[in-house]
Design a protein around this motif. Structure first.
Motif, short mmCIF file in Angstrom:
data_model
loop_
_atom_site.label_atom_id
_atom_site.label_comp_id
_atom_site.label_asym_id
_atom_site.label_seq_id
_atom_site.Cartn_x
_atom_site.Cartn_y
_atom_site.Cartn_z
N MET A 131 -6.65 -4.33 39.91
CA MET A 131 -5.86 -4.06 38.73
C MET A 131 -6.60 -4.53 37.49
N SER A 132 -6.40 -3.85 36.39
CA SER A 132 -7.02 -4.25 35.15
C SER A 132 -6.66 -5.70 34.83
N ARG A 133 -7.67 -6.52 34.51
CA ARG A 133 -7.45 -7.93 34.16
C ARG A 133 -8.02 -8.18 32.77
N ASN A 134 -7.32 -7.71 31.78
CA ASN A 134 -7.78 -7.89 30.41
C ASN A 134 -7.59 -9.34 29.99
N THR A 135 -8.67 -9.96 29.56
CA THR A 135 -8.70 -11.37 29.22
C THR A 135 -9.29 -11.52 27.83
N THR A 136 -8.57 -12.21 26.96
CA THR A 136 -9.02 -12.38 25.58
C THR A 136 -9.75 -13.71 25.43
N VAL A 137 -10.99 -13.63 24.97
CA VAL A 137 -11.88 -14.78 24.87
C VAL A 137 -12.25 -15.01 23.41
N SER A 138 -12.12 -16.24 22.96
CA SER A 138 -12.53 -16.60 21.60
C SER A 138 -13.63 -17.66 21.64
N CYS A 139 -14.62 -17.51 20.78
CA CYS A 139 -15.61 -18.56 20.53
C CYS A 139 -15.39 -19.03 19.10
N LEU A 140 -15.16 -20.33 18.93
CA LEU A 140 -14.85 -20.90 17.63
C LEU A 140 -15.83 -22.03 17.35
N THR A 141 -16.61 -21.89 16.27
CA THR A 141 -17.67 -22.85 16.03
C THR A 141 -17.70 -23.30 14.57
N ALA A 142 -18.53 -24.29 14.29
CA ALA A 142 -18.76 -24.79 12.93
C ALA A 142 -19.88 -25.80 13.00
#
Length: 312
Positions: free
Chosen positions: A1-12
């Motif tokens: 089944m479709s496993r859509n996963t939202t990934v964020s990279c947050l840097t500074a």
């Protein structure tokens, strides 16, 4: 089944502090800073937020090793605890990368916080830069392992690790679907090579000015931060398989004719392998592989090796 996963990279970049700044003030201002930065990605409701290496370290240009160690001990787990509360309140995972001390042993590590804020994975940098050991007294990590989260199987690597095949080949065997890479340096082509070699998505959260990015299992950059925005968010489908075009041209056409938009077939060009995904809630990519008798890329390469050995 479709496993859509939202990934964020947050840097500074590391926050600049005078070496004489009160340590409690540094902790408080660090928490406040990252609280404001998180507002750049939380509206996207990410499943996981990846932070850069030593996310809460003050600028190295003003802090000598003794003062830095004093800060780490004063800080304790409080910055991590703040991120854990953010994870709990927002129902997301956070990859918190920092120098941590447990029973007097310090390591440069990534701790994975789950949606409740609990630590469910802990990776210690296997290959420290030598000064991290000799100057800060940090200990080398000895394992490269994966953790099964509610959205998929993840592994971690940190900065200098990207230069060493010992870590990469360990992950080839462990088979993550997503590798979390927190770093001070970018790594250049090694990012692409690791993603392709592991057959895994790679979320690279890198200190600026180098960009952070999310790469596909074919080694392609699918999303990147820019000179204007020091964060990137992308939804990826973890229900995927990689197979070579050899022996599959007709089968891929048959799959597309039968399932249409229910499957994704992505060819990066000039490589040979393609990325097959299930975009449906009715069947998985494993079902498609079985139905059409597809041969995964690694199985195809293993068969080629066997054939060569048999015909030498």
């Amino acid at each position: 089944m479709s496993r859509n996963t939202t990934v964020s990279c947050l840097t500074a970049a590391p926050l600049p502090f005078d070496a004489a700044t009160d340590l409690e003030e540094i902790v408080e201002r660090t928490v406040d800073f990252w609280g404001r930065r998180l507002e750049d990605v939380l509206p996207d409701q990410p499943d996981i937020i990846v932070l850069p290496e030593t996310v809460d370290r003050p600028s190295a240009s003003t802090f000598g090793p003794e003062r830095l160690l004093e800060y780490y001990h004063h800080r304790g787990t409080r910055v991590r605890d703040y991120f854990a509360e953010v994870a709990r309140q927002n129902g997301c995972h956070i990859a918190y990368s920092a120098v941590m001390f447990v029973d007097g042993i310090g390591q440069n590590c990534t701790q994975i916080l789950d949606r409740s804020g609990a630590v469910v994975g802990d990776y210690a940098k296997n290959f420290l830069v030598i000064d991290e050991n000799e100057t800060l007294g940090l200990s080398y990590g000895q394992r490269a392992q994966c953790f099964d989260l509610d959205f998929g199987r993840v592994g971690s690597a940190i900065c200098f690790d990207l230069n060493f095949d010992e870590v990469r080949t360990a992950y080839v065997q462990a088979k993550p679907e997503l590798l979390l890479f927190s770093s001070e340096y970018h790594g250049g082509l090694m990012q692409n090579y690791w993603a392709y070699s592991l057959r895994a998505y790679l979320a690279a959260c890198v200190r600026p000015p180098a960009p952070s990015a999310i790469l596909s299992p074919l080694g392609e950059v699918v999303a990147t931060s820019t000179n204007y925005f020091e964060h990137v968010t992308q939804t990826v489908n973890l229900d995927y398989a990689i197979l070579h075009l050899d022996g599959h041209w007709t089968k891929l056409a048959d799959i597309k004719r039968k399932y249409g938009p229910g499957v994704g077939i992505h060819d990066p060009g000039r490589l040979g392998p393609v990325l097959l995904t299930s975009e449906s809630n009715d069947f998985s990519v494993t079902d498609i592989v079985a139905e059409f008798d597809l041969e995964l890329l690694d199985d195809y390469l293993a068969r080629a090796r066997r054939h060569r050995a048999e015909h030498l």
